[in-house]
Design an enzyme around this catalytic site. Structure first.
Site, PDB file in Angstrom:
ATOM      1  N   ASP A  13      38.171  37.895  38.560  1.00 26.59           N
ATOM      2  CA  ASP A  13      37.831  39.291  38.360  1.00 26.59           C
ATOM      3  C   ASP A  13      38.637  40.120  39.362  1.00 26.59           C
ATOM      4  O   ASP A  13      39.157  39.589  40.350  1.00 26.59           O
ATOM      5  CB  ASP A  13      36.321  39.477  38.563  1.00 26.59           C
ATOM      6  CG  ASP A  13      35.869  40.882  38.211  1.00 26.59           C
ATOM      7  OD1 ASP A  13      36.372  41.435  37.220  1.00 26.59           O
ATOM      8  OD2 ASP A  13      35.016  41.430  38.938  1.00 26.59           O
ATOM      9  N   ASP A  15      37.805  43.950  40.496  1.00 24.42           N
ATOM     10  CA  ASP A  15      36.957  44.743  41.388  1.00 24.42           C
ATOM     11  C   ASP A  15      35.888  43.872  42.033  1.00 24.42           C
ATOM     12  O   ASP A  15      35.149  43.175  41.348  1.00 24.42           O
ATOM     13  CB  ASP A  15      36.299  45.889  40.611  1.00 24.42           C
ATOM     14  CG  ASP A  15      37.308  46.923  40.155  1.00 24.42           C
ATOM     15  OD1 ASP A  15      38.058  47.423  41.002  1.00 24.42           O
ATOM     16  OD2 ASP A  15      37.360  47.210  38.936  1.00 24.42           O
TER      17      ASP A  15
END
Length: 259
Positions: A13, A15
Protein backbone atom coordinates in the site's frame (compact mmCIF):
# COMPACT_ATOMS: atom_id res chain seq x y z
CA UNK A 1 0.49 -25.41 9.04
CA UNK A 2 2.28 -25.68 5.70
CA UNK A 3 5.46 -23.61 5.35
CA UNK A 4 5.13 -20.75 2.89
CA UNK A 5 7.35 -20.46 -0.16
CA UNK A 6 10.02 -17.71 -0.21
CA UNK A 7 8.73 -14.26 -1.16
CA UNK A 8 9.60 -13.37 -4.74
CA UNK A 9 7.16 -10.49 -5.38
CA UNK A 10 5.99 -7.61 -3.20
CA UNK A 11 2.79 -5.59 -3.17
CA UNK A 12 2.59 -2.59 -0.85
CA UNK A 13 0.00 0.00 0.00
CA UNK A 14 1.11 3.60 -0.44
CA UNK A 15 -0.48 5.88 2.20
CA UNK A 16 0.53 4.87 5.70
CA UNK A 17 3.23 2.48 4.46
CA UNK A 18 5.49 4.47 2.11
CA UNK A 19 4.24 8.01 2.76
CA UNK A 20 2.21 9.86 5.37
CA UNK A 21 0.55 13.20 4.58
CA UNK A 22 2.94 13.86 1.72
CA UNK A 23 6.13 12.91 3.59
CA UNK A 24 8.09 9.67 2.99
CA UNK A 25 8.12 7.26 5.93
CA UNK A 26 11.69 6.45 7.04
CA UNK A 27 12.87 3.33 5.22
CA UNK A 28 10.53 3.71 2.24
CA UNK A 29 13.30 4.95 -0.06
CA UNK A 30 15.59 2.07 0.95
CA UNK A 31 12.77 -0.44 0.43
CA UNK A 32 11.97 0.78 -3.11
CA UNK A 33 15.67 1.03 -3.98
CA UNK A 34 16.29 -2.56 -2.82
CA UNK A 35 13.34 -3.84 -4.87
CA UNK A 36 14.65 -2.15 -7.99
CA UNK A 37 18.26 -3.25 -7.43
CA UNK A 38 17.27 -6.89 -6.96
CA UNK A 39 14.81 -6.89 -9.86
CA UNK A 40 12.00 -8.23 -7.68
CA UNK A 41 8.53 -7.77 -9.24
CA UNK A 42 6.59 -5.25 -7.18
CA UNK A 43 3.55 -2.99 -7.16
CA UNK A 44 2.61 0.06 -5.13
CA UNK A 45 -1.15 0.01 -4.62
CA UNK A 46 -3.69 2.62 -3.64
CA UNK A 47 -7.46 2.57 -3.27
CA UNK A 48 -7.50 6.27 -4.13
CA UNK A 49 -8.79 6.70 -7.68
CA UNK A 50 -8.16 10.45 -8.04
CA UNK A 51 -4.74 10.26 -9.69
CA UNK A 52 -3.38 8.46 -12.73
CA UNK A 53 -0.34 6.22 -12.31
CA UNK A 54 1.71 8.89 -14.10
CA UNK A 55 0.51 11.53 -11.62
CA UNK A 56 1.46 9.30 -8.68
CA UNK A 57 4.86 8.53 -10.20
CA UNK A 58 5.58 12.28 -10.32
CA UNK A 59 4.29 12.90 -6.78
CA UNK A 60 6.38 10.06 -5.35
CA UNK A 61 9.45 11.21 -7.30
CA UNK A 62 9.18 14.66 -5.68
CA UNK A 63 9.39 12.87 -2.32
CA UNK A 64 12.48 10.93 -3.37
CA UNK A 65 10.69 7.64 -4.13
CA UNK A 66 11.45 6.40 -7.64
CA UNK A 67 8.52 4.15 -8.54
CA UNK A 68 8.05 3.49 -12.29
CA UNK A 69 4.58 4.10 -13.73
CA UNK A 70 4.20 0.40 -14.55
CA UNK A 71 4.72 -0.47 -10.87
CA UNK A 72 1.73 1.57 -9.68
CA UNK A 73 -1.72 -0.02 -9.43
CA UNK A 74 -4.79 1.99 -8.44
CA UNK A 75 -8.40 1.10 -7.75
CA UNK A 76 -9.26 3.06 -10.91
CA UNK A 77 -7.04 0.76 -13.00
CA UNK A 78 -8.51 -2.31 -11.29
CA UNK A 79 -12.04 -1.02 -11.97
CA UNK A 80 -11.23 -0.39 -15.64
CA UNK A 81 -9.71 -3.87 -15.96
CA UNK A 82 -12.83 -5.40 -14.42
CA UNK A 83 -15.19 -3.50 -16.76
CA UNK A 84 -13.07 -4.35 -19.80
CA UNK A 85 -13.35 -8.04 -18.88
CA UNK A 86 -17.07 -7.85 -18.14
CA UNK A 87 -18.35 -5.65 -20.95
CA UNK A 88 -15.67 -4.54 -23.45
CA UNK A 89 -16.35 -1.24 -25.20
CA UNK A 90 -19.17 -0.31 -22.86
CA UNK A 91 -20.53 2.99 -21.62
CA UNK A 92 -20.43 4.59 -18.18
CA UNK A 93 -21.58 7.61 -16.24
CA UNK A 94 -18.63 8.51 -14.04
CA UNK A 95 -18.33 10.50 -10.83
CA UNK A 96 -14.61 10.88 -10.22
CA UNK A 97 -11.35 12.49 -11.20
CA UNK A 98 -8.74 12.07 -13.94
CA UNK A 99 -7.41 8.81 -12.53
CA UNK A 100 -10.75 7.12 -13.16
CA UNK A 101 -11.84 8.83 -16.36
CA UNK A 102 -8.42 8.28 -17.97
CA UNK A 103 -8.44 4.57 -17.03
CA UNK A 104 -11.87 4.14 -18.61
CA UNK A 105 -10.95 6.09 -21.73
CA UNK A 106 -7.84 3.93 -22.12
CA UNK A 107 -9.94 0.73 -22.32
CA UNK A 108 -12.21 2.28 -24.94
CA UNK A 109 -15.18 3.17 -22.75
CA UNK A 110 -17.53 5.98 -23.75
CA UNK A 111 -18.47 8.29 -20.88
CA UNK A 112 -22.09 9.37 -21.12
CA UNK A 113 -25.13 10.23 -19.06
CA UNK A 114 -27.49 8.74 -21.64
CA UNK A 115 -28.55 5.17 -20.78
CA UNK A 116 -25.06 4.00 -19.68
CA UNK A 117 -24.20 0.37 -18.98
CA UNK A 118 -22.67 1.40 -15.64
CA UNK A 119 -22.61 4.15 -13.08
CA UNK A 120 -19.03 4.23 -11.79
CA UNK A 121 -18.33 6.06 -8.54
CA UNK A 122 -14.80 7.04 -7.59
CA UNK A 123 -12.98 9.45 -5.32
CA UNK A 124 -13.35 13.20 -5.77
CA UNK A 125 -13.07 16.23 -3.53
CA UNK A 126 -16.01 17.90 -5.31
CA UNK A 127 -19.02 15.57 -5.08
CA UNK A 128 -21.98 17.53 -6.44
CA UNK A 129 -25.62 17.07 -5.51
CA UNK A 130 -26.53 17.27 -9.19
CA UNK A 131 -24.13 14.47 -10.15
CA UNK A 132 -25.31 12.23 -7.31
CA UNK A 133 -28.94 12.82 -8.29
CA UNK A 134 -28.12 11.87 -11.88
CA UNK A 135 -26.36 8.70 -10.70
CA UNK A 136 -29.32 7.69 -8.55
CA UNK A 137 -31.77 8.16 -11.44
CA UNK A 138 -29.56 6.22 -13.86
CA UNK A 139 -29.21 3.31 -11.41
CA UNK A 140 -32.95 3.31 -10.84
CA UNK A 141 -33.27 3.23 -14.63
CA UNK A 142 -31.20 0.05 -14.92
CA UNK A 143 -27.52 1.07 -14.93
CA UNK A 144 -25.25 -1.27 -12.98
CA UNK A 145 -23.56 0.30 -9.95
CA UNK A 146 -19.76 -0.01 -9.66
CA UNK A 147 -17.55 1.66 -7.07
CA UNK A 148 -13.78 1.92 -7.11
CA UNK A 149 -13.34 1.21 -3.40
CA UNK A 150 -15.25 0.93 -0.11
CA UNK A 151 -13.10 3.28 2.01
CA UNK A 152 -15.51 5.33 4.12
CA UNK A 153 -12.99 8.04 5.04
CA UNK A 154 -9.71 9.32 3.69
CA UNK A 155 -6.84 11.24 5.30
CA UNK A 156 -6.13 14.95 5.03
CA UNK A 157 -4.02 17.44 6.95
CA UNK A 158 -7.20 18.79 8.58
CA UNK A 159 -8.54 15.36 9.54
CA UNK A 160 -10.68 12.59 7.99
CA UNK A 161 -12.66 13.29 4.82
CA UNK A 162 -15.75 11.38 3.64
CA UNK A 163 -14.58 9.00 0.92
CA UNK A 164 -16.07 6.81 -1.78
CA UNK A 165 -17.65 4.25 0.52
CA UNK A 166 -19.63 6.93 2.38
CA UNK A 167 -20.98 8.41 -0.85
CA UNK A 168 -21.77 4.92 -2.16
CA UNK A 169 -23.84 4.33 0.99
CA UNK A 170 -25.88 7.44 0.19
CA UNK A 171 -26.60 6.18 -3.34
CA UNK A 172 -27.43 2.70 -2.03
CA UNK A 173 -29.88 4.18 0.47
CA UNK A 174 -31.59 6.11 -2.32
CA UNK A 175 -31.72 3.24 -4.84
CA UNK A 176 -31.73 0.04 -2.82
CA UNK A 177 -28.81 -1.12 -5.02
CA UNK A 178 -25.45 -2.00 -3.50
CA UNK A 179 -22.37 -1.43 -5.68
CA UNK A 180 -19.71 -3.89 -6.72
CA UNK A 181 -16.44 -2.64 -5.18
CA UNK A 182 -13.39 -3.31 -7.36
CA UNK A 183 -10.71 -2.07 -4.94
CA UNK A 184 -9.34 -3.49 -1.69
CA UNK A 185 -10.34 -5.59 0.16
CA UNK A 186 -11.71 -7.25 -2.97
CA UNK A 187 -9.00 -9.80 -3.86
CA UNK A 188 -9.79 -8.98 -7.50
CA UNK A 189 -7.56 -5.90 -7.21
CA UNK A 190 -4.74 -8.03 -5.88
CA UNK A 191 -5.10 -10.76 -8.48
CA UNK A 192 -5.26 -8.34 -11.42
CA UNK A 193 -2.22 -6.58 -9.96
CA UNK A 194 -0.32 -9.85 -9.61
CA UNK A 195 -1.20 -10.69 -13.22
CA UNK A 196 0.11 -7.30 -14.33
CA UNK A 197 3.60 -8.12 -12.98
CA UNK A 198 3.51 -11.84 -13.77
CA UNK A 199 3.53 -12.87 -10.12
CA UNK A 200 1.81 -15.67 -8.18
CA UNK A 201 0.10 -15.31 -4.82
CA UNK A 202 1.97 -18.27 -3.30
CA UNK A 203 5.26 -16.40 -3.61
CA UNK A 204 3.99 -12.85 -3.02
CA UNK A 205 3.54 -10.63 0.02
CA UNK A 206 1.20 -7.72 0.77
CA UNK A 207 2.26 -4.86 3.05
CA UNK A 208 -0.37 -2.55 4.47
CA UNK A 209 -1.35 -0.35 7.38
CA UNK A 210 -5.03 -1.32 7.52
CA UNK A 211 -6.48 -4.61 8.69
CA UNK A 212 -9.85 -4.15 6.98
CA UNK A 213 -8.47 -3.49 3.49
CA UNK A 214 -4.77 -4.29 3.01
CA UNK A 215 -4.40 -7.33 5.26
CA UNK A 216 -7.82 -8.74 4.39
CA UNK A 217 -7.20 -8.35 0.64
CA UNK A 218 -3.80 -10.01 0.87
CA UNK A 219 -5.18 -12.81 3.01
CA UNK A 220 -8.07 -13.52 0.66
CA UNK A 221 -5.75 -13.44 -2.36
CA UNK A 222 -3.55 -16.11 -0.73
CA UNK A 223 -0.53 -13.93 -0.01
CA UNK A 224 1.71 -13.55 3.02
CA UNK A 225 0.70 -10.36 4.83
CA UNK A 226 2.68 -7.73 6.74
CA UNK A 227 1.01 -5.06 8.87
CA UNK A 228 3.01 -1.89 9.53
CA UNK A 229 2.17 0.39 12.45
CA UNK A 230 2.92 3.69 10.69
CA UNK A 231 -0.64 4.23 9.51
CA UNK A 232 -4.13 3.79 10.92
CA UNK A 233 -3.74 0.54 12.87
CA UNK A 234 -2.36 0.18 16.40
CA UNK A 235 -1.23 -3.08 18.04
CA UNK A 236 -4.38 -3.01 20.17
CA UNK A 237 -6.56 -2.84 17.03
CA UNK A 238 -5.18 -6.10 15.61
CA UNK A 239 -6.93 -8.31 18.15
CA UNK A 240 -10.32 -6.80 17.31
CA UNK A 241 -10.40 -8.66 13.99
CA UNK A 242 -11.19 -12.35 13.44
CA UNK A 243 -8.14 -12.66 11.18
CA UNK A 244 -4.49 -11.78 11.66
CA UNK A 245 -1.60 -10.66 9.47
CA UNK A 246 1.26 -13.09 9.00
CA UNK A 247 3.62 -10.60 10.65
CA UNK A 248 3.35 -7.23 12.42
CA UNK A 249 6.31 -4.83 12.11
CA UNK A 250 6.90 -1.27 13.24
CA UNK A 251 7.50 0.12 9.74
CA UNK A 252 8.57 -0.56 6.17
CA UNK A 253 12.19 -0.10 7.33
CA UNK A 254 11.92 -3.49 9.10
CA UNK A 255 11.27 -5.24 5.78
CA UNK A 256 14.20 -3.97 3.70
CA UNK A 257 16.34 -6.96 4.71
CA UNK A 258 13.53 -9.39 3.79
CA UNK A 259 13.88 -8.58 0.09
Amino acid sequence: MAERKPIESWLTDMDGVLIHEGVPIPGADAFIKKLRETGRPFLVLTNNSIYTARDLHARLARMGLDVPVENIWTSALATAQFLDDQRPGGTAYVIGEAGLTTALHDIGYVLTDHDPDYVVLGETRTYSFEALTKAIRLINGGARFICTNPDETGPSAEGPLPATGSVAALITKATGKAPYFAGKPNPLMMRTGLNAIGAHSETSAMIGDRMDTDVLAGLEAGMETFLVLTGLTTPRDVDRYPFRPSTVVDSIADLVDRI
